[in-house]
Design an enzyme around this catalytic site. Sequence first.
Site, PDB file in Angstrom:
ATOM      1  CE1 TYR A  39      58.341  44.130  44.142  1.00 30.38           C
ATOM      2  CE2 TYR A  39      57.219  45.580  45.696  1.00 30.38           C
ATOM      3  CZ  TYR A  39      57.618  44.308  45.310  1.00 30.38           C
ATOM      4  OH  TYR A  39      57.280  43.210  46.073  1.00 30.38           O
ATOM      5  CB  CYS A  40      57.485  45.679  37.863  1.00 34.76           C
ATOM      6  SG  CYS A  40      58.111  47.009  36.814  1.00 34.76           S
ATOM      7  CB  THR A  41      61.255  42.535  36.508  1.00 30.82           C
ATOM      8  OG1 THR A  41      60.348  41.527  36.938  1.00 30.82           O
ATOM      9  CG2 THR A  41      62.629  41.916  36.292  1.00 30.82           C
ATOM     10  N   GLY A  79      61.035  47.960  35.761  1.00 34.67           N
ATOM     11  CA  GLY A  79      60.401  49.268  35.743  1.00 34.67           C
ATOM     12  C   GLY A  79      59.346  49.463  34.676  1.00 34.67           C
ATOM     13  CB  ILE A 114      63.365  44.122  41.523  1.00 34.57           C
ATOM     14  CG1 ILE A 114      61.901  44.286  41.904  1.00 34.57           C
ATOM     15  CG2 ILE A 114      64.080  43.284  42.566  1.00 34.57           C
ATOM     16  CD1 ILE A 114      61.070  43.027  41.743  1.00 34.57           C
TER      17      ILE A 114
END
Length: 507
Positions: free
Chosen positions: A353-355, A357, A383
């Site tokens: 996951y990241c901020t 995508g 996220i």
Amino acid sequence: MPSSASPDQGDDLEACVLRFSDLDLKGTSLINPSSRLKAELDISTKKKYSFAKKKAFALLVKTKEVPAPPFECKEKWWKCCQQLFTDQTSIHRHVATQHANEICQETVSVLKQLAATSSTSKNLKSTDKSNPRKEDLTRNYELSAWLPDISCFSPDELISGQGSDEGEVLLYYCYCDLEDPDWICAWQTALCQHLHLTGKVRIATEGINGTVGGSKLATRLYMEIMLSCPLFKDHLCKDDFKTSKGGACCFPELRVGVFEEIVPMGISPKKVSYKKPGIHLSPGEFHKEVEKYLSQANQEQSDTILLDCRNFYESKIGRFQGCLAPDIRKFSYFPSYVDKNLELFKEKRVLMYCTGGIRCERGSAYLKAKGVCKEVFQLKGGIHKYLEEFPDGFYKGKLFVFDERYALSFNSDIVSECSYCGAPWDQYRLCSTPQCRQLVLTCPSCQGQGFTACCVTCQDKRSRQAASPGQSGFKEECECTARRPRVPREPLQRERRPSSPRAQAEC
């Protein structure tokens, strides 16, 4: 989609700009540039001049904004000519009296933009108004053909509501093959200026990545244009846009550019393509996977790794419970991190996951290309989308963002601590040493004691600089970056990340 200025306004605006052409905009010989400019205008253009001057003044004041200390009731102060201003009246007075020449130059710039918009609007009336084909768009169509019609809105409607309370920040990305990124760069610049948006837009042959802020009207029009553009309409949908409270004030300026990658991983898209990413999971599906992972009695022996592919200062103030958060400073270090810890991912199911995508798209492609993982999944929408559905889910703390807000809050959890006293604290500020761009967590109590630098070395730099103002050659490197390995090696038997705020001071 013609632009907003009506045909009868065009001649006046063009004439107005022609009158400015004789002025030496870089000179300082004008005693009162505003009076000189106004004298150049006839009655029919004075209204436009008045609007342009007000906008120029507002834009100049905005560039002077700095974050106010967290313990102040105000959100922003202003800094100009080595002076700090804590109220609007004083900064307005200062700009009006000390920066008349700059206001003059910016007024000319605004009027030229209005004139260009008006001129292209007239030209469009004699051209084919049908929508261009995708393959012809960048070659044969003027930029103005893809600016939204704002003729039904007053300028004040687009500009008002840009503050952090009334405005909006739009975050999106789109991976798709683009043949003419330079044309798209010029179009995006014109589009954002047309709508009074600030922010950052990266364009490459592999797609586009944007974060823009302005009024809610402006961001809505921007999103509609992006969704209708033939280059993106088959790749973008409304759900791909993430919105948050903010505005044009969240960014010091507009920056649009052409790059090799739309997110800097440091590897050519020709070597690692966005076309071979991990399996996308919706926020609901990802939530279930995380729930399943956290319910296991022994995460160390699990065949699943919950991987945060952001930077350490992002995961420090917020992350998923039980995650592996690499202690890296830049996403361009991520491939080296994977290479150095390849054994850790062997035969594992990776939940990445990241901020928003975007980093997962190519990050997961890189991890998959190594051929060691059992499966690689990624959180669709990042996220940001997860917290919209599960604000009290398994993600704890704040969501770091790359603008002057630094973080978004979706829940009340604090998972980080003040760097000096260890009290729960998660509001970043820049290191007080001007040459350092590190972020520091220092609570109001420690700030009051003068602890405002990111480390002892920077604190010492600041003291030396105050003693010798002429010294300006300090390096950006400081103790807190020099002591951290550029790419850490993880132990093969990982301990589960603690969930208590005090225990999660460091990533």
